[in-house]
Design an enzyme around this catalytic site. Structure first.
Site, PDB file in Angstrom:
ATOM      1  N   THR A   8       0.857  -1.195   0.000  1.00 30.56           N
ATOM      2  CA  THR A   8       0.000   0.000   0.000  1.00 30.56           C
ATOM      3  C   THR A   8       0.892   1.243   0.000  1.00 30.56           C
ATOM      4  O   THR A   8       0.404   2.361   0.078  1.00 30.56           O
ATOM      5  CB  THR A   8      -0.902   0.037   1.260  1.00 30.56           C
ATOM      6  OG1 THR A   8      -0.078  -0.205   2.389  1.00 30.56           O
ATOM      7  CG2 THR A   8      -2.012  -0.975   1.181  1.00 30.56           C
ATOM      8  N   ASN A   9       2.201   1.017  -0.058  1.00 30.51           N
ATOM      9  CA  ASN A   9       3.170   2.109   0.005  1.00 30.51           C
ATOM     10  C   ASN A   9       3.410   2.655  -1.416  1.00 30.51           C
ATOM     11  O   ASN A   9       4.031   1.981  -2.245  1.00 30.51           O
ATOM     12  CB  ASN A   9       4.465   1.554   0.617  1.00 30.51           C
ATOM     13  CG  ASN A   9       5.553   2.590   0.732  1.00 30.51           C
ATOM     14  OD1 ASN A   9       5.633   3.509  -0.070  1.00 30.51           O
ATOM     15  ND2 ASN A   9       6.401   2.423   1.725  1.00 30.51           N
ATOM     16  N   LYS A  12       7.085   2.688  -2.679  1.00 31.78           N
ATOM     17  CA  LYS A  12       7.613   1.376  -3.069  1.00 31.78           C
ATOM     18  C   LYS A  12       7.059   0.974  -4.431  1.00 31.78           C
ATOM     19  O   LYS A  12       7.800   0.503  -5.294  1.00 31.78           O
ATOM     20  CB  LYS A  12       7.166   0.308  -2.057  1.00 31.78           C
ATOM     21  CG  LYS A  12       8.087   0.111  -0.884  1.00 31.78           C
ATOM     22  CD  LYS A  12       7.670  -1.158  -0.156  1.00 31.78           C
ATOM     23  CE  LYS A  12       8.360  -1.331   1.148  1.00 31.78           C
ATOM     24  NZ  LYS A  12       7.948  -2.551   1.845  1.00 31.78           N
ATOM     25  N   ASP A  68       9.526  -8.145   2.290  1.00 29.07           N
ATOM     26  CA  ASP A  68       9.761  -7.808   3.692  1.00 29.07           C
ATOM     27  C   ASP A  68      11.206  -7.337   3.783  1.00 29.07           C
ATOM     28  O   ASP A  68      12.084  -7.902   3.136  1.00 29.07           O
ATOM     29  CB  ASP A  68       9.536  -9.024   4.587  1.00 29.07           C
ATOM     30  CG  ASP A  68       9.490  -8.613   6.049  1.00 29.07           C
ATOM     31  OD1 ASP A  68       8.829  -7.604   6.362  1.00 29.07           O
ATOM     32  OD2 ASP A  68      10.125  -9.283   6.894  1.00 29.07           O
ATOM     33  N   PHE A 149      13.624   7.169   3.662  1.00 32.64           N
ATOM     34  CA  PHE A 149      12.764   6.950   4.816  1.00 32.64           C
ATOM     35  C   PHE A 149      13.506   6.039   5.798  1.00 32.64           C
ATOM     36  O   PHE A 149      14.638   5.621   5.543  1.00 32.64           O
ATOM     37  CB  PHE A 149      11.434   6.301   4.379  1.00 32.64           C
ATOM     38  CG  PHE A 149      11.582   4.879   3.904  1.00 32.64           C
ATOM     39  CD1 PHE A 149      12.093   4.600   2.652  1.00 32.64           C
ATOM     40  CD2 PHE A 149      11.241   3.810   4.726  1.00 32.64           C
ATOM     41  CE1 PHE A 149      12.253   3.291   2.215  1.00 32.64           C
ATOM     42  CE2 PHE A 149      11.393   2.487   4.299  1.00 32.64           C
ATOM     43  CZ  PHE A 149      11.907   2.241   3.036  1.00 32.64           C
TER      44      PHE A 149
HETATM   45  P1  IMP Z   1       8.858  -2.944   5.378  1.00 33.34           P
HETATM   46  O1  IMP Z   1       9.513  -3.991   4.561  1.00 33.34           O
HETATM   47  O2  IMP Z   1       8.218  -1.872   4.565  1.00 33.34           O
HETATM   48  O3  IMP Z   1       7.954  -3.512   6.434  1.00 33.34           O
HETATM   49  O4  IMP Z   1      10.035  -2.181   6.130  1.00 33.34           O
HETATM   50  C1  IMP Z   1      10.436  -2.508   7.438  1.00 33.34           C
HETATM   51  C2  IMP Z   1      11.229  -1.402   8.037  1.00 33.34           C
HETATM   52  O5  IMP Z   1      12.600  -1.587   7.732  1.00 33.34           O
HETATM   53  C3  IMP Z   1      10.890   0.006   7.584  1.00 33.34           C
HETATM   54  O6  IMP Z   1       9.831   0.555   8.316  1.00 33.34           O
HETATM   55  C4  IMP Z   1      12.202   0.729   7.858  1.00 33.34           C
HETATM   56  O7  IMP Z   1      12.300   1.074   9.218  1.00 33.34           O
HETATM   57  C5  IMP Z   1      13.233  -0.345   7.555  1.00 33.34           C
HETATM   58  N1  IMP Z   1      13.654  -0.263   6.142  1.00 33.34           N
HETATM   59  C6  IMP Z   1      13.395  -1.151   5.153  1.00 33.34           C
HETATM   60  N2  IMP Z   1      13.929  -0.747   3.995  1.00 33.34           N
HETATM   61  C7  IMP Z   1      14.512   0.435   4.252  1.00 33.34           C
HETATM   62  C8  IMP Z   1      15.220   1.375   3.436  1.00 33.34           C
HETATM   63  O8  IMP Z   1      15.388   1.225   2.220  1.00 33.34           O
HETATM   64  N3  IMP Z   1      15.659   2.458   4.070  1.00 33.34           N
HETATM   65  C9  IMP Z   1      15.485   2.706   5.392  1.00 33.34           C
HETATM   66  N4  IMP Z   1      14.832   1.888   6.189  1.00 33.34           N
HETATM   67  C10 IMP Z   1      14.341   0.749   5.628  1.00 33.34           C
END
Ligand code: IMP
Length: 197
Positions: A8-9, A12, A68, A149
């Protein structure tokens, strides 16, 4: 070929679409936000990505991928790892997570770390494969840059001589864990398309 994406991002989704141009067409799952949520309680990135892909593939009319990702810090025994998003507890924000990371690393010399991303592909409840991407860096003791981010402003990437918080999205995607995992998945689909010719 159309590939559904369980995110939903919008950031991304934009990155994934840009990188997949000329390979596959990436579509979000319609009304993803209204579907029953997938509980991400796996112990590894592979487990969580596979869980998400299997869960959401039930609502996709074709193959679907889910990712993930997180930060793995050597001096913290691999933390925050799969709990990167909620490292500082309920209501965690990027700022509170970064503050906790700095606190835990205060006085520690070994700052090596990596971002990890695993993409899992599933179709109608069957797992087709997982694809891992990693990028090595080190954690600074002060944030630099306002791009990106999460932990980006603390993550120093030696080949660029700056943090991921200081580079534009497309330049980060060229070397990032997410970019590498996505390209591994696209290679898989390119090979599959070639073999079925
Ligand atoms: P998710 O895969 O979107 O659940 O990301 C998990 C968490 O890992 C995010 O909320 C960030 O805190 C961290 N993270 C994942 N990928 C990145 C990145 O490319 N930059 C910075 N933090 C990241």
């Amino acid at each position: 070929m159309k590939l559904y994406c369980a995110t939903t991002n919008p950031g991304k989704l934009r990155e994934f679409r840009l990188a997949a141009q000329g390979h596959v067409e990436i579509e979000p799952v319609e009304e993803l936000g209204r579907l029953p949520e997938c509980v991400e309680d796996g112990a590894t990135f592979e487990e969580n990505a596979a869980k998400k892909a299997l869960h959401y593939s039930a609502w996709a009319p074709g193959p679907l991928f889910a990712d993930d990702s997180g930060l793995v810090v050597d001096a913290l025994g691999g933390a925050p790892g799969v709990v990167s998003a909620r490292f500082s507890g309920p209501g965690a924000t990027d700022a509170s997570n970064n503050a906790l990371l700095l606190e835990k690393l205060r006085g520690i010399g070994n700052r090596t770390a990596r971002f990890v991303c695993v993409i899992a592909v599933a179709e109608q409840g069957c797992l087709a494969g997982t694809f891992r991407g990693e990028v090595e860096g080190r954690i600074l003791d002060q944030a630099r840059g306002a791009q990106g981010f999460g932990y980006d402003p603390l993550f120093f990437f030696e080949p660029y001589g700056c943090t991921f918080g200081e580079v534009e999205g497309p330049r980060k995607f060229e070397v990032s864990h997410r970019g590498r995992a996505l390209r591994a998945m696209l290679d898989y689909f390119d090979r599959a398309a070639f073999q079925s010719r």
